[in-house]
Motif scaffolding. Structure first.
Motif, short mmCIF file in Angstrom:
data_model
loop_
_atom_site.label_atom_id
_atom_site.label_comp_id
_atom_site.label_asym_id
_atom_site.label_seq_id
_atom_site.Cartn_x
_atom_site.Cartn_y
_atom_site.Cartn_z
N ALA A 1 -21.88 47.07 -7.64
CA ALA A 1 -21.90 45.61 -7.42
C ALA A 1 -22.39 44.85 -8.65
O ALA A 1 -22.15 43.65 -8.78
CB ALA A 1 -22.79 45.29 -6.22
N ASP A 2 -23.07 45.54 -9.57
CA ASP A 2 -23.58 44.87 -10.78
C ASP A 2 -22.51 44.74 -11.87
O ASP A 2 -22.71 44.01 -12.84
CB ASP A 2 -24.75 45.67 -11.39
CG ASP A 2 -25.96 45.70 -10.46
OD1 ASP A 2 -26.23 44.66 -9.84
OD2 ASP A 2 -26.60 46.76 -10.37
N LEU A 3 -21.40 45.48 -11.73
CA LEU A 3 -20.43 45.52 -12.83
C LEU A 3 -19.91 44.13 -13.15
O LEU A 3 -19.62 43.81 -14.31
CB LEU A 3 -19.26 46.46 -12.49
CG LEU A 3 -19.66 47.94 -12.31
CD1 LEU A 3 -18.44 48.78 -11.96
CD2 LEU A 3 -20.30 48.50 -13.59
N VAL A 4 -19.82 43.30 -12.13
CA VAL A 4 -19.27 41.95 -12.30
C VAL A 4 -20.10 41.10 -13.27
O VAL A 4 -19.59 40.22 -13.94
CB VAL A 4 -19.13 41.26 -10.92
CG1 VAL A 4 -20.49 41.05 -10.27
CG2 VAL A 4 -18.40 39.94 -11.03
N HIS A 5 -21.41 41.40 -13.40
CA HIS A 5 -22.29 40.50 -14.17
C HIS A 5 -21.91 40.40 -15.64
O HIS A 5 -21.82 39.33 -16.20
CB HIS A 5 -23.75 40.97 -14.06
CG HIS A 5 -24.26 40.90 -12.66
ND1 HIS A 5 -24.11 39.78 -11.89
CD2 HIS A 5 -24.91 41.81 -11.88
CE1 HIS A 5 -24.64 40.00 -10.69
NE2 HIS A 5 -25.12 41.23 -10.66
N ARG A 6 -21.74 41.55 -16.26
CA ARG A 6 -21.46 41.49 -17.70
C ARG A 6 -20.55 42.64 -18.09
O ARG A 6 -20.94 43.57 -18.78
CB ARG A 6 -22.78 41.53 -18.48
CG ARG A 6 -22.63 40.86 -19.82
CD ARG A 6 -23.87 40.73 -20.63
NE ARG A 6 -23.42 40.64 -22.03
CZ ARG A 6 -24.23 40.66 -23.07
NH1 ARG A 6 -25.52 40.74 -22.92
NH2 ARG A 6 -23.74 40.58 -24.28
#
Ligand code: PEP
Ligand code: MN
Length: 437
Positions: A407-412
């Motif tokens: 779910a963190d991949l979207v951040h940067r």
């Protein structure tokens, strides 16, 4: 210069538009000065010979795909710092020299597994790297544009110029690199685990200082450039006859490798690389047979020249312990001396349900671990690692000390091709490899 490769099939080449623009670009490139010198390539070859003998370790790293827009001082400084910080840890742990090789200053062309890309029902030619076409998903941007070959040269030149200044102008100071590692150990959630190595390096540096040792090698490092020699038009245009020896060197980079998709024994890439005097790498994936490896040695290193040939194995964490032993065993039994390095990235890529290409940090570490186990069992030298990394805090690979989730991949997520380890994941990899050493 041997021209035999021209008659052979060349995989993964762009379909340049008709009209002669590519010939114009090649003609222009031929008038440009070399980016690297033959003598530097020879010096690197000597260091790679030490790796093959088991007396040195290679750290090769950088972006999967460099971009023209990414040519900037900050990103390069962060990337170089990360590589140099990693090399301090590895040098200490292995007590051997670490050969520092960037996937930097020339890594602008990408082989693709499919010639087209489809998004929302629209199919366009695949992005093949900034050297060929644009990343934007429009028909116009995806048309191969030969003038990009000139930008590839200029971007490589600017990057290499800055890299040379960084590593000789004080940025590479050993104590500074170690101080930054100390910050990492303090701030990372998994840092505790590495306190001992950090303290040991402190002591070693304090000891040397107390002895009055202050050689120039503490302040500057040798740094070399490398990229996949994919676009034969460009690589040939950058190939020059060395005035000292009368032999051809590809002056686009110090070390060139042949990718998993272009290493066919009867293909143009192997034949082209054969004619060069640079040190050469070949990627070996899980389908490589011992016969393939031996034939590659025969083609690329018929004289068994120390440092000439490096095998970069990229098997995948799940199969490295099964597939690698036979290759290493048969190559070693043949009497050939190659450097073996582990690319723990390309056999471990998968796509998340949300559509991001990613890799698990644990798989990356597991492949390196398997690589070490195989070499240790055979009494051969695990000669180095080849990683896709950046010095920035991107979110492209999952796991690591900060436990990045899908779910963190979207951040940067900033890579235009494969997912890279971020700064913290890269340093953690260095400490874990240090433990294996
Ligand atoms: C790469 O190094 O980015 C690459 C495409 O690797 P491979 O040829 O091993 O697939
Ligand atoms: Mn890649």
């Amino acid at each position: 210069m041997n021209d035999a490769w021209r008659a052979l099939p060349a995989a993964q080449q762009p379909e340049w538009p008709d009209g002669g623009a590519v010939d114009d670009a090649i003609r222009e490139l031929r008038t440009y000065p070399p980016l690297v010198f033959a003598g530097e390539c020879d010096a690197l070859k000597t260091k790679l010979a030490a790796v093959a003998r088991g007396e040195a370790f290679i750290l090769q790293g950088g972006d999967c795909a460099e971009t023209f827009n990414g040519v900037g001082a900050d990103a390069l400084r962060n990337k170089l710092r990360t590589l140099l910080q990693m090399s301090v840890v590895l040098t200490y742990a292995g007590s051997v020299p670490v050969v520092k090789l960037g996937r930097i200053a020339g890594q602008y062309a990408k082989p693709r597994s499919k010639p087209t890309e489809t998004r929302d029902g629209v199919e366009l030619p695949a992005y093949r790297g900034d050297a060929v076409n644009g990343y934007d998903f429009t028909a116009a941007s995806r048309v191969p544009d030969p003038s990009r070959l000139l930008r590839m040269y200029h971007s490589s030149a600017a990057t290499l110029n800055l890299a040379r200044a960084f590593v000789s102008g004080g940025e590479a100071d050993l104590r500074q690199m170690h101080a930054w590692n100390t910050d990492f150990v303090r701030d990372s959630p998994v840092g505790k685990r590495y306190e001992q190595i950090g303290r040991d390096i402190d002591k070693a540096i304090a000891f040397m200082a107390a002895c009055g040792a202050n050689p120039s090698v503490f302040h500057t490092v040798d740094f070399y450039s490398s990229h996949e020699a994919l676009l034969l038009d460009y690589e040939l245009a950058m190939t020059r006859i060395d005035s000292r020896t009368g032999t051809p060197y590809d002056t686009s980079g110090h070390f060139l490798w042949i990718g998993e998709r272009t290493r066919q024994l009867d293909g143009a890439h192997v034949e082209f690389a054969r004619s060069l005097r640079n040190p050469i790498g070949v990627k070996l994936g899980p389908t490589t047979t011992p016969e393939d490896a031996l034939a590659l040695i025969e083609r690329l290193d018929p004289d068994r020249e120390p440092g000439r040939l490096t095998f970069i194995t990229r098997m995948g964490a799940g199969v490295v312990r099964d597939r690698l032993p036979e290759l290493v065993e048969k190559v070693t039994a043949s009497g050939a001396s190659v450097a073996w390095i582990c690319d723990p990235m390309h056999g471990n890529t998968f796509e998340t349900p949300s559509g991001y290409k990613t890799r698990r940090f644990d798989d990356v570490i597991d492949e390196v671990q398997g690589f070490f186990e195989v070499h240790r069992a055979l009494g051969t030298h695990p000669g180095g690692v080849h990683v896709e990394l950046t010095g920035d805090d991107v979110t492209e690979c999952v796991g690591g000390g900060f436990a990045l989730a899908e779910a963190d991949l979207v951040h940067r997520y900033e890579s235009v091709c494969d997912p890279r380890l971020n700064r913290s994941q890269s340093l953690e990899l260095a400490f874990l490899v240090a433990e294996m050493l």
